[in-house]
Design a protein around this motif. Structure first.
Motif, PDB file in Angstrom:
ATOM      1  N   ALA A   9       0.913  -1.058   0.030  1.00 38.78           N
ATOM      2  CA  ALA A   9       0.034   0.032   0.092  1.00 38.78           C
ATOM      3  C   ALA A   9       0.808   1.209   0.210  1.00 38.78           C
ATOM      4  O   ALA A   9       0.417   2.308  -0.561  1.00 38.78           O
ATOM      5  CB  ALA A   9      -0.961   0.077   1.220  1.00 38.78           C
ATOM      6  N   SER A  72      -1.001  12.568  -5.412  1.00 34.40           N
ATOM      7  CA  SER A  72      -1.447  13.742  -4.609  1.00 34.40           C
ATOM      8  C   SER A  72      -1.556  15.030  -5.663  1.00 34.40           C
ATOM      9  O   SER A  72      -2.656  15.803  -5.345  1.00 34.40           O
ATOM     10  CB  SER A  72       0.034  13.810  -3.805  1.00 34.40           C
ATOM     11  N   ASP A  75      -5.308  14.675  -6.530  1.00 34.85           N
ATOM     12  CA  ASP A  75      -6.199  14.998  -5.541  1.00 34.85           C
ATOM     13  C   ASP A  75      -6.360  16.415  -5.443  1.00 34.85           C
ATOM     14  O   ASP A  75      -7.399  17.009  -5.246  1.00 34.85           O
ATOM     15  CB  ASP A  75      -6.034  14.353  -4.306  1.00 34.85           C
ATOM     16  N   MET A 147     -12.869   8.880  -0.519  1.00 30.88           N
ATOM     17  CA  MET A 147     -11.884   7.841  -1.030  1.00 30.88           C
ATOM     18  C   MET A 147     -12.740   6.422  -1.461  1.00 30.88           C
ATOM     19  O   MET A 147     -13.412   6.049  -0.699  1.00 30.88           O
ATOM     20  CB  MET A 147     -10.655   7.649  -0.267  1.00 30.88           C
ATOM     21  N   ASP A 176     -10.805   9.667  -4.505  1.00 32.21           N
ATOM     22  CA  ASP A 176      -9.342   8.981  -4.616  1.00 32.21           C
ATOM     23  C   ASP A 176      -9.337   7.603  -4.542  1.00 32.21           C
ATOM     24  O   ASP A 176      -9.550   6.829  -3.553  1.00 32.21           O
ATOM     25  CB  ASP A 176      -8.693   9.713  -3.270  1.00 32.21           C
ATOM     26  N   ALA A 199      -2.641   6.497  -9.061  1.00 35.59           N
ATOM     27  CA  ALA A 199      -1.224   6.611  -9.158  1.00 35.59           C
ATOM     28  C   ALA A 199      -0.592   5.309  -9.683  1.00 35.59           C
ATOM     29  O   ALA A 199      -1.108   4.133  -9.556  1.00 35.59           O
ATOM     30  CB  ALA A 199      -0.707   7.103  -7.795  1.00 35.59           C
ATOM     31  N   HIS A 201       2.402   4.130  -9.038  1.00 41.69           N
ATOM     32  CA  HIS A 201       3.436   3.393  -8.347  1.00 41.69           C
ATOM     33  C   HIS A 201       2.566   2.556  -7.261  1.00 41.69           C
ATOM     34  O   HIS A 201       3.321   1.906  -6.501  1.00 41.69           O
ATOM     35  CB  HIS A 201       4.440   4.143  -7.577  1.00 41.69           C
TER      36      HIS A 201
HETATM   37  C1  LIG Z   1      -0.316   6.793  -2.106  1.00 45.92           C
HETATM   38  C2  LIG Z   1      -1.704   7.571  -2.065  1.00 45.92           C
HETATM   39  C3  LIG Z   1      -1.815   8.722  -2.441  1.00 45.92           C
HETATM   40  C4  LIG Z   1      -0.784   9.745  -2.894  1.00 45.92           C
HETATM   41  O1  LIG Z   1      -0.231   9.177  -4.156  1.00 45.92           O
HETATM   42  P1  LIG Z   1       1.280   9.769  -4.462  1.00 45.92           P
HETATM   43  O2  LIG Z   1       1.637   9.002  -5.857  1.00 45.92           O
HETATM   44  O3  LIG Z   1       2.305   8.976  -3.792  1.00 45.92           O
HETATM   45  O4  LIG Z   1       1.184  11.200  -4.495  1.00 45.92           O
HETATM   46  C5  LIG Z   1      -2.989   9.430  -2.328  1.00 45.92           C
HETATM   47  N1  LIG Z   1      -4.188   8.622  -1.797  1.00 45.92           N
HETATM   48  C6  LIG Z   1      -4.028   7.413  -1.427  1.00 45.92           C
HETATM   49  C7  LIG Z   1      -5.315   6.833  -0.735  1.00 45.92           C
HETATM   50  C8  LIG Z   1      -2.984   6.617  -1.540  1.00 45.92           C
HETATM   51  O5  LIG Z   1      -2.661   5.456  -1.042  1.00 45.92           O
END
Ligand SMILES: *Cc1c(COP(=O)(O)O)cnc(C)c1O
Length: 392
Positions: A9, A72, A75, A147, A176, A199, A201
């Motif tokens: 995670a 990020s 969002d 989320m 999100d 995202a 990664h």
């Molecule tokens: C990791 C994460 C983010 C941030 O994403 P980044 O690519 O690291 O900026 C935002 N929301 C949730 C729920 C996440 O797990």
């Protein structure tokens, strides 16, 4: 020494198939997509192919997919961009107490700039109450941001129901979905989602790349100003290799979704049951299909999550005590406080998150390694010694 990675995670490795597709875009295929020659057209076409892969995974049109510098940024863009574009309609935003800091801190920033934010409570498993949501919407509400799945305790929100409420009340809905993509079936049309963040990664793609889906017809202000990239909505020369990687990663993640969920659910439930045999332990978040398939979050009374992490690290296990963003700070997780845990219990929690590289052997190793660690830490804990004395 053996390394058991249980922090998917926080981030994932890049899959070899993903890396392979990315590599040529660092070297021979390096053209700026905004230029007018062969190698530039080639990169432009590759970016559009990736946009199609993302669109297919979300069930939207490629023209509704915008690349960002990560989850990020997506969002931030969704919330600040909608707040600015709909300022004349109202200044009220609704979110929940368990959101990621990329959402919460953006909302707090807007509160300092004339907006009003309602932070919905959640129940002991992390779910918002849909009646609370309905009651919170006023004629000044412009955005609901909830989320899809929680990064700490794995709670999967009733997104379709939330989307239906927002649609009925004429309020935009952002989610999100950074943790949900590749772990839950997503369909932005069916679920009435107006904006969605993801995202690279967290789905076996590269870091520093993300997407904001913006439904056609939604007005939004830009976050990053400059050149005309992303159809004049997000300036900056495209992060081509990462975009290609994200496209491949999301394709793989959605192709193998059912199999992935089935495999991880079995491992998750085995790990939960194994860890709950430890005395004075408790599962944080729900059980069953309302929980992310790879998420385990267990609290152990009388000890600190940080000391468990240190001991686990010594045994080669990579885990987390909350979200990676809060480790290093001594505040307990805002998510665990929101589900009603007192400070001392919120401090003793451990998050283990599994993914495609996780094996049953890894799960067995953690189930075997953790009990003696907990026992040893409790022996050193004054809270535990007091508790045992009072029991007698
Ligand atoms: C990791 C994460 C983010 C941030 O994403 P980044 O690519 O690291 O900026 C935002 N929301 C949730 C729920 C996440 O797990």
């Amino acid at each position: 020494m053996k390394t058991v990675y249980m922090d998917y995670a926080a981030t994932t490795y890049v899959k070899p198939e993903v890396l392979e597709e990315m590599l040529p875009f660092f070297t021979e295929k390096f053209g700026n997509p905004s230029s007018f020659y062969g190698i530039s057209r080639e990169t432009k076409m590759a970016i559009d192919k990736a946009r199609g892969q993302v669109a297919k995974a979300l069930n939207c049109d490629p023209s509704e997919v915008y690349y960002t510098g990560g989850g990020s940024e997506a969002d931030n863009w969704a919330i600040k961009g909608i707040a600015a574009a709909y300022k004349n309609k109202g200044n009220h935003i609704i979110t929940a107490k368990t959101e990621h800091h990329a959402v919460l801190h953006t909302c707090e920033y807007l509160e300092k700039n004339g907006y009003e934010v309602t932070y919905l409570d959640v129940d002991e498993e992390g779910f918002i109450n849909l009646e609370d949501l309905k009651n919170a919407i006023t004629d000044k509400t412009i955005l609901v941001t909830i989320m899809f799945a929680n990064n700490e305790i794995g709670t999967i929100a009733p997104i379709k129901e939330i989307g239906a409420i927002c649609k009925e009340r004429g309020v935009l809905f952002h989610t999100d979905a950074v943790q949900a993509v590749g772990n839950v079936k997503i369909d932005v049309k069916d679920m009435n989602i107006d904006l969605l963040s993801l995202a690279g990664h967290k789905i076996y793609g590269p870091k520093g790349i993300g997407v904001l889906y913006i439904r056609k017809g939604v007005r939004i202000h830009n976050l990053i100003h400059g050149g005309g990239q992303e159809r004049n909505r997000r300036a900056g020369t495209e992060n081509i290799a990462s975009i290609i990687g994200l496209g491949k990663a999301i394709e793989l993640a959605t192709e193998n979704l059912d199999e992935h969920i089935k495999k991880l659910t079995v491992l998750r439930d085995k790990l939960i049951d194994g860890l709950l045999t430890i005395p004075y332990s408790r599962l944080n978040g729900p059980r069953g299909d309302k929980r992310l398939p790879g998420n385990v979050n267990v609290g152990f009374e009388f000890i600190e999550g940080e000391s468990i992490l240190l001991s686990l690290d010594f045994e080669g296990v990579c885990a987390s005590s909350g979200s990676a963003c809060t480790s290093g700070s001594l505040d307990p997780s805002h998510v665990l406080l929101a589900i009603g845990l007192p400070h001392e219990k919120a401090h003793g929690s451990l998050r283990l998150t599994m993914g495609d590289g996780t094996t049953e052997e890894d799960v067995d190793y953690v189930i075997k390694t953790l009990p003696p660690i907990i026992e040893r830490l409790r022996k050193m804990s004054p809270l535990w010694t007091d508790f045992i004395k009072n029991e007698k």
